[in-house]
Design a protein around this motif. Sequence first.
Motif, PDB file in Angstrom:
ATOM      1  N   GLY A 305      40.896  31.609  49.458  1.00 49.08           N
ATOM      2  CA  GLY A 305      42.122  32.299  49.076  1.00 49.08           C
ATOM      3  C   GLY A 305      42.213  32.698  47.625  1.00 49.08           C
ATOM      4  N   ARG A 306      41.109  32.621  46.880  1.00 50.64           N
ATOM      5  CA  ARG A 306      41.164  32.879  45.438  1.00 50.64           C
ATOM      6  C   ARG A 306      40.106  33.897  45.045  1.00 50.64           C
ATOM      7  NH1 ARG A 306      41.686  29.338  39.957  1.00 50.64           N
ATOM      8  NH2 ARG A 306      43.860  29.903  40.142  1.00 50.64           N
ATOM      9  N   LEU A 307      40.520  34.874  44.189  1.00 51.13           N
ATOM     10  CA  LEU A 307      39.615  35.900  43.682  1.00 51.13           C
ATOM     11  C   LEU A 307      39.630  35.886  42.165  1.00 51.13           C
ATOM     12  CD1 LEU A 307      40.622  38.892  45.991  1.00 51.13           C
ATOM     13  CD2 LEU A 307      38.558  37.483  46.188  1.00 51.13           C
ATOM     14  N   THR A 308      38.476  36.180  41.578  1.00 45.64           N
ATOM     15  CA  THR A 308      38.460  36.416  40.140  1.00 45.64           C
ATOM     16  C   THR A 308      39.018  37.808  39.870  1.00 45.64           C
ATOM     17  OG1 THR A 308      36.255  37.422  40.148  1.00 45.64           O
ATOM     18  CG2 THR A 308      36.374  35.017  39.927  1.00 45.64           C
ATOM     19  N   ALA A 309      39.453  38.037  38.644  1.00 46.44           N
ATOM     20  CA  ALA A 309      39.943  39.366  38.286  1.00 46.44           C
ATOM     21  C   ALA A 309      38.842  40.408  38.466  1.00 46.44           C
ATOM     22  CB  ALA A 309      40.452  39.358  36.847  1.00 46.44           C
ATOM     23  N   ALA A 310      37.584  40.021  38.235  1.00 47.05           N
ATOM     24  CA  ALA A 310      36.475  40.963  38.407  1.00 47.05           C
ATOM     25  C   ALA A 310      36.314  41.357  39.871  1.00 47.05           C
ATOM     26  CB  ALA A 310      35.185  40.350  37.865  1.00 47.05           C
TER      27      ALA A 310
END
Length: 467
Positions: A305-310
Motif C-alpha cells: 500500500g505504499r509508493l515512493t514519490a518517484a
Amino acid sequence: MLAAMSTTPAPPPDRAAATAGTPSAGPVRERGDACPGALRLHAADDGTLARIRLPGGVLTSRQASLLAGLAETLGDGHLDLTSRGNVQLRGLPADCGGLLAERLRLRGLLPSDRHDRIRNVAASPLCGLDGFSPDSASGSERAPADVQAWARELDGLLCADDGAEALTDLSGRFLFGLDDGRGDIVALRPDVTLIASGAGRAGLCFGTTGPGLRVAAADAPRAAVLAAAEFLAVREASGSTAWRVRELAPGARPTAARLAERLTEAGIASTPLPGLRLPLGEPPVPGVVTGPDGTSALSVTAPLGRLTAAQWRLAVRMATKEGEQTIRVTPWRGLVLPGFPAEEAPRLLADLADSGFVTSAESAWHRAGACAGRPGCAKSLADVRADAAACLASGQAAGATALPVYWSGCERRCGHPGGGPWVDVLATGDGYRVTVRDESGGRQGAGPRTVTTAGLAGAVAAARTTT
C-alpha cells in the motif's frame, strides 16, 4: 444483477417503535472518531499524518503531481494508499496544516473545509474501461452506468449540504459505495450502497443487504445523500453515537420504508426491493485491462500500500503523456491508469513492474497489506512492514488464488481488508499470531497459530492456501 423476491411494499414502521430500546440501539461514545483528514491532522511517531480524500478515487494529472510534490517537500517522500481509495501523507511537520490546506485548495482537493472528512466515496475503478455493464451480462447493448459521474455529483451534494440535517455529523468512517453492477464495491460493505442495475436504474440500500429501493440512475446521488440523512435521524432518535450503519442494532437501523417516504418528499420516485440480493465481486486484477474502444488501461497495486514519490511520478508521467491524464486510486491500494493505445500497454506495464509496482496476480505481493507499524505508530508491537516484506520476498504463497493477507502491529488492525476470508497476521510482541478470518471477523477453519519471525513465511503461506 439485482433480484427481488417480491415487489409488494412493506408498510412503513413507526419511527419510535423502530428505535425503541436505547440500551440495544448501538454504541454510545463520549467523543467522535479520530479519523484524520486534510485539515484534522494526526500526530504519529514519525511526524504528522494527513489523509486526502478522493471521492471515486479520481485524480487529474495535475492533482497527482501536487501530491507527489507535497510528499517530497513536506512529508517523508512516500504516498500511502488507503482501503477507501484515498491517499495519506506521513512525516509532515506539525505546523504545516495551513500551507497544506492552501495547496490542496488550489488544485480542487479541498473543496469544503466543513465537509472534508465525510467525503468517503468509493466507486468501481474499472467502470467504463473494460466493457462491463449490468445489461451486458444479459446480452443487452446498453452503455454501462457511469458511477464516476455519480461520484462527482454526490461529492458536490455533500459539500453543499448545510441544511437542517447537515451531514457534517457523519463519522469520518461512514462510507458511500457506488458499484457499477459487478459487486466489487459491495464487497467493501459500505454504509449506503448504490449499485447500477441496468436500463438506467440503480439499487439503493443501507449496508449491503435488503430490503432496498430501486431509483432512477439520474436520481441516485441525491437518493444517497437522503439515505445518509435518514441514518443520522435514526441514530439521533435511538440515542446512539454509532459511526456506521452496521453498528446499530438490527431493530434500530434505518429502514427502506422510511427512506422511501423521505425520497417521495424530495420528489424522487422509488420502488421497493424487499428481497434485494447484491453480487459480491472481486477487485481489479493487476495487468492490462482491454477496453471496448481499442484502448487499454493499466491496473497495478502498491507494495504493502505504499509508493515512493518517484514511483508515483512515473505513473503520473505515463498518464499525462500517453493516457487520459487521470489516475484512479482503488480501495485495494492500487492505481488504474486509463486510455493507453493497446499496442503500447504491455511495454508500459513492464516499466511499472521494473519500478516496483505489483503488476501480476501471480505475485506473492498481490493482495498483501500492512499497517504503518514501527517506527511510525507508538501502539505497534513490531516493524510489520519490514517483517511482511521479508516474508513476501520469499515468494511463498504466490498465485491468483492465494487469500489476501494483512499484517497488523496491534489489536486495532488499522486498514485491514473488508469482506473475507483473509489472513490476519497480528504482532504479539514475541512473534505473530496467524489466523484465517471470515467476513464477520471470526475465525475460519483451524485456530490461530503463533509463530516467531523465523517461521512466519511458512505459516503465512500455509494460511493463504487455506480452502
